[in-house]
Enzyme design. Structure first.
Site, PDB file in Angstrom:
ATOM      1  N   GLN A   1      14.108   5.039   0.750  1.00 11.74           N
ATOM      2  CA  GLN A   1      13.672   5.893  -0.368  1.00 11.74           C
ATOM      3  C   GLN A   1      14.715   6.962  -0.631  1.00 11.74           C
ATOM      4  O   GLN A   1      15.161   7.639   0.298  1.00 11.74           O
ATOM      5  CB  GLN A   1      12.315   6.534  -0.041  1.00 11.74           C
TER       6      GLN A   1
ATOM      7  N   LYS B   1       8.972   4.785  -7.581  1.00 12.12           N
ATOM      8  CA  LYS B   1       7.732   5.307  -6.973  1.00 12.12           C
ATOM      9  C   LYS B   1       7.370   6.628  -7.649  1.00 12.12           C
ATOM     10  O   LYS B   1       8.222   7.510  -7.798  1.00 12.12           O
ATOM     11  CB  LYS B   1       7.942   5.525  -5.473  1.00 12.12           C
TER      12      LYS B   1
ATOM     13  N   HIS C   1       2.132  10.971  -5.336  1.00 11.36           N
ATOM     14  CA  HIS C   1       2.713  11.609  -4.161  1.00 11.36           C
ATOM     15  C   HIS C   1       1.609  12.160  -3.241  1.00 11.36           C
ATOM     16  O   HIS C   1       1.757  13.210  -2.620  1.00 11.36           O
ATOM     17  CB  HIS C   1       3.658  12.743  -4.576  1.00 11.36           C
TER      18      HIS C   1
ATOM     19  N   ARG D   1       0.452  15.796  -3.823  1.00 11.37           N
ATOM     20  CA  ARG D   1       1.270  16.889  -3.288  1.00 11.37           C
ATOM     21  C   ARG D   1       2.191  17.490  -4.347  1.00 11.37           C
ATOM     22  O   ARG D   1       2.898  18.441  -4.078  1.00 11.37           O
ATOM     23  CB  ARG D   1       2.123  16.375  -2.123  1.00 11.37           C
TER      24      ARG D   1
ATOM     25  N   THR E   1      12.112   7.655  -5.781  1.00  9.15           N
ATOM     26  CA  THR E   1      10.914   8.456  -6.036  1.00  9.15           C
ATOM     27  C   THR E   1      11.201   9.395  -7.197  1.00  9.15           C
ATOM     28  O   THR E   1      12.173  10.162  -7.160  1.00  9.15           O
ATOM     29  CB  THR E   1      10.520   9.238  -4.770  1.00  9.15           C
TER      30      THR E   1
ATOM     31  N   ARG F   1       2.596  23.700  -2.283  1.00 14.67           N
ATOM     32  CA  ARG F   1       1.671  23.284  -1.217  1.00 14.67           C
ATOM     33  C   ARG F   1       1.181  24.545  -0.515  1.00 14.67           C
ATOM     34  O   ARG F   1       1.852  25.102   0.355  1.00 14.67           O
ATOM     35  CB  ARG F   1       2.367  22.324  -0.289  1.00 14.67           C
TER      36      ARG F   1
ATOM     37  N   SER G   1      11.583   7.413   4.522  1.00 15.93           N
ATOM     38  CA  SER G   1      11.749   8.607   3.686  1.00 15.93           C
ATOM     39  C   SER G   1      13.189   9.117   3.754  1.00 15.93           C
ATOM     40  O   SER G   1      13.820   9.076   4.813  1.00 15.93           O
ATOM     41  CB  SER G   1      10.804   9.695   4.191  1.00 15.93           C
TER      42      SER G   1
HETATM   43  C1  FNR Z   1       4.973  12.232   1.619  1.00  6.26           C
HETATM   44  N1  FNR Z   1       5.351  11.444   0.545  1.00  6.26           N
HETATM   45  C2  FNR Z   1       6.674  11.197   0.310  1.00  6.26           C
HETATM   46  N2  FNR Z   1       7.060  10.350  -0.698  1.00  6.26           N
HETATM   47  C3  FNR Z   1       8.357  10.082  -0.917  1.00  6.26           C
HETATM   48  O1  FNR Z   1       8.666   9.312  -1.820  1.00  6.26           O
HETATM   49  N3  FNR Z   1       9.312  10.667  -0.123  1.00  6.26           N
HETATM   50  C4  FNR Z   1       9.024  11.495   0.886  1.00  6.26           C
HETATM   51  O2  FNR Z   1       9.901  11.974   1.589  1.00  6.26           O
HETATM   52  C5  FNR Z   1       7.662  11.795   1.105  1.00  6.26           C
HETATM   53  N4  FNR Z   1       7.307  12.660   2.105  1.00  6.26           N
HETATM   54  C6  FNR Z   1       5.978  12.856   2.402  1.00  6.26           C
HETATM   55  C7  FNR Z   1       5.626  13.653   3.484  1.00  6.26           C
HETATM   56  C8  FNR Z   1       4.297  13.814   3.825  1.00  6.26           C
HETATM   57  C9  FNR Z   1       3.933  14.658   4.996  1.00  6.26           C
HETATM   58  C10 FNR Z   1       3.291  13.172   3.054  1.00  6.26           C
HETATM   59  C11 FNR Z   1       1.834  13.294   3.398  1.00  6.26           C
HETATM   60  C12 FNR Z   1       3.633  12.399   1.975  1.00  6.26           C
HETATM   61  C13 FNR Z   1       4.328  10.793  -0.297  1.00  6.26           C
HETATM   62  C14 FNR Z   1       3.906   9.444   0.297  1.00  6.26           C
HETATM   63  O3  FNR Z   1       4.930   8.511   0.268  1.00  6.26           O
HETATM   64  C15 FNR Z   1       2.722   8.851  -0.441  1.00  6.26           C
HETATM   65  O4  FNR Z   1       3.002   8.765  -1.820  1.00  6.26           O
HETATM   66  C16 FNR Z   1       1.420   9.571  -0.274  1.00  6.26           C
HETATM   67  O5  FNR Z   1       1.338  10.222   0.972  1.00  6.26           O
HETATM   68  C17 FNR Z   1       0.321   8.508  -0.398  1.00  6.26           C
HETATM   69  O6  FNR Z   1      -0.900   9.004  -0.193  1.00  6.26           O
HETATM   70  P1  FNR Z   1      -1.711   8.912   1.211  1.00  6.26           P
HETATM   71  O7  FNR Z   1      -1.673   7.496   1.762  1.00  6.26           O
HETATM   72  O8  FNR Z   1      -1.061   9.895   2.104  1.00  6.26           O
HETATM   73  O9  FNR Z   1      -3.039   9.307   0.714  1.00  6.26           O
END
Ligand code: FNR
Length: 395
Positions: A132, A254, A278, A281, A160, A169, A111
């Site tokens: 990313q 993404k 995401h 989120r 992303t 959130r 990340s």
């Molecule tokens: C994320 N996600 C995310 N995606 C991204 O492209 N950059 C980021 O910095 C982050 N940061 C992030 C923090 C936290 C705490 C979460 C839970 C998620 C999204 C992540 O890459 C992904 O798309 C989703 O979390 C996928 O779903 P699941 O496996 O958590 O259900």
């Protein structure tokens, strides 16, 4: 087997263990979604609607789970997805993830918001490792991050696209999870002694490592305050094209849900897309990732790999996603739960759970290799006229 390993028998069980060990605000930061969290919930629910049609007599004594993605061999079709602040769940959390992924032979995406620097992560030697990034108002900063990723030997770049406006959130608002934390957070954290003890000496070092300027204070509050302002809400295809030109290796978008975007990405020379909302989120109300997947796969028509994330909690979910045309999945939250449970060993355990479950599910569906997984193992797949000729030709 250690006591915690016996308890950590599934990814869902690890989530419950993480809930017990983490301050509520820290658990909720990972667990929560935007607004009513309908999209977050829909991601997991969507897997229920995809039933498998077992064919166990076609199986073999052993299955081969390995696959090739963007020219790299993976021991199974799963990569660690990018999640910010993993270092808040275990000391040096991102480095623990890199080590466990390396040992398990899977790739990972770091990340932008890692606690460690992208250079420290790269030094763990994980391959393939993807960086990313976002698009910033300051094009110079975007280029700087990409240049750093190149210099640190990242094999691929993930842009992303669904985070330029930050989702609401609401759990974070309710819990007072902000940077710096509000007083309620300290009270909450004070009840989680195991986590506090483990994180001693680390809590004050939690920051967005990639944003700390040499010679500047690494004050996370200052950096976090800037974050909403520095992302470019006007990001467009021009930025995608520019980044494509600037990066020689695999370049992946993404946050793609619309088939039109996937098609345009492929036409522009993007090497892959991640179908993702995401983790629910960002836009609450967005389609579940698994539901969006088949249309994207159809439109891309095999030109580039399509990955998917969101709600993959079981090996059998990986099988379902692949049956619907994904080349691999990413997992987000599970790595944070696994870190909270046992750091590097927790992530290793999580990966072995996915592997074991996927292996068994493939066996019961009579599939020996990843390349053999397609719609024919799905109950609905038989009703899909488009696949009937394929099924006939193969039999
Ligand atoms: C994320 N996600 C995310 N995606 C991204 O492209 N950059 C980021 O910095 C982050 N940061 C992030 C923090 C936290 C705490 C979460 C839970 C998620 C999204 C992540 O890459 C992904 O798309 C989703 O979390 C996928 O779903 P699941 O496996 O958590 O259900």
């Amino acid at each position: 087997m250690k006591g915690w390993e016996r308890q950590a028998f599934s990814v869902d069980a690890m989530r419950e263990m993480a809930r017990r060990v983490l301050p509520r605000a820290v658990f909720d930061f990972a667990d929560g979604g935007a607004e009513r969290e309908w999209t977050r919930d829909a991601n997991e629910d969507a897997f229920r609607a995809v039933s498998l049609l077992p064919k166990p007599l076609d199986g073999a004594a052993e299955r081969d789970l390995s696959t090739t993605l963007f020219g790299y061999r993976l021991s199974m079709p799963l990569m660690i997805g990018p999640t910010g602040l993993a270092g808040m769940y275990w000391p040096d959390g991102e480095l623990c993830v890199a080590r466990a992924a390396k040992a398990a032979g899977v790739g990972a995406v770091l990340s932008h918001g890692s606690v460690c620097t992208l250079e420290a992560y790269a030094a763990e030697g994980l391959a393939p490792r993807f960086m990313q990034v976002f698009v910033y108002r300051d094009a110079g900063f975007t280029r700087e991050l990409v240049d750093r990723a190149r210099a640190a030997g990242y094999h691929g770049l993930v842009l992303t696209i669904d985070n330029q406006l930050l989702g609401n959130r609401e759990r974070d608002v309710r819990n007072g999870f902000s940077i710096p934390p509000r007083p309620g957070f300290a009270l909450d954290a004070a009840t989680r002694l195991r986590w506090l003890w483990r994180m001693r000496g680390h809590l004050n070092r939690i920051t967005f490592g990639n944003y700390v300027r040499p010679g500047e204070a690494s004050d996370i509050a200052k950096i976090a305050g800037r974050m909403g302002e520095i992302l470019d809400p006007g990001m467009s295809w021009r930025d995608v094209e520019a980044m494509r030109r600037d990066w020689d290796g695999p370049f992946v978008l993404k946050g793609v849900l619309h088939p039109d975007e996937a098609e345009r990405a492929a036409a522009l020379g993007v090497d892959g897309v991640v179908v993702s909302n995401h983790g629910g989120r960002q836009l609450d109300g967005a389609v579940a990732s698994l539901e969006a997947l088949p249309r994207v796969v159809e439109r891309v028509g095999g030109r580039i790999p399509v990955l998917v994330d969101g709600g993959v909690r079981r090996g059998v979910d990986v099988l379902r996603a692949l049956a619907l045309g994904a080349s691999a999945v990413l997992v987000g939250r599970p790595q944070l739960w696994a870190l909270a449970v046992a750091g590097e060993a927790g992530v290793a355990r999580m990966l072995s759970i996915y592997r074991g479950e996927l292996d068994k599910a493939m066996g019961l569906c009579g599939v020996r290799r990843i390349a053999d997984i397609d719609r024919r193992i799905l109950s609905a797949g038989l009703a899909d006229e488009a696949i009937l000729p394929v099924a006939r030709a193969a039999e």
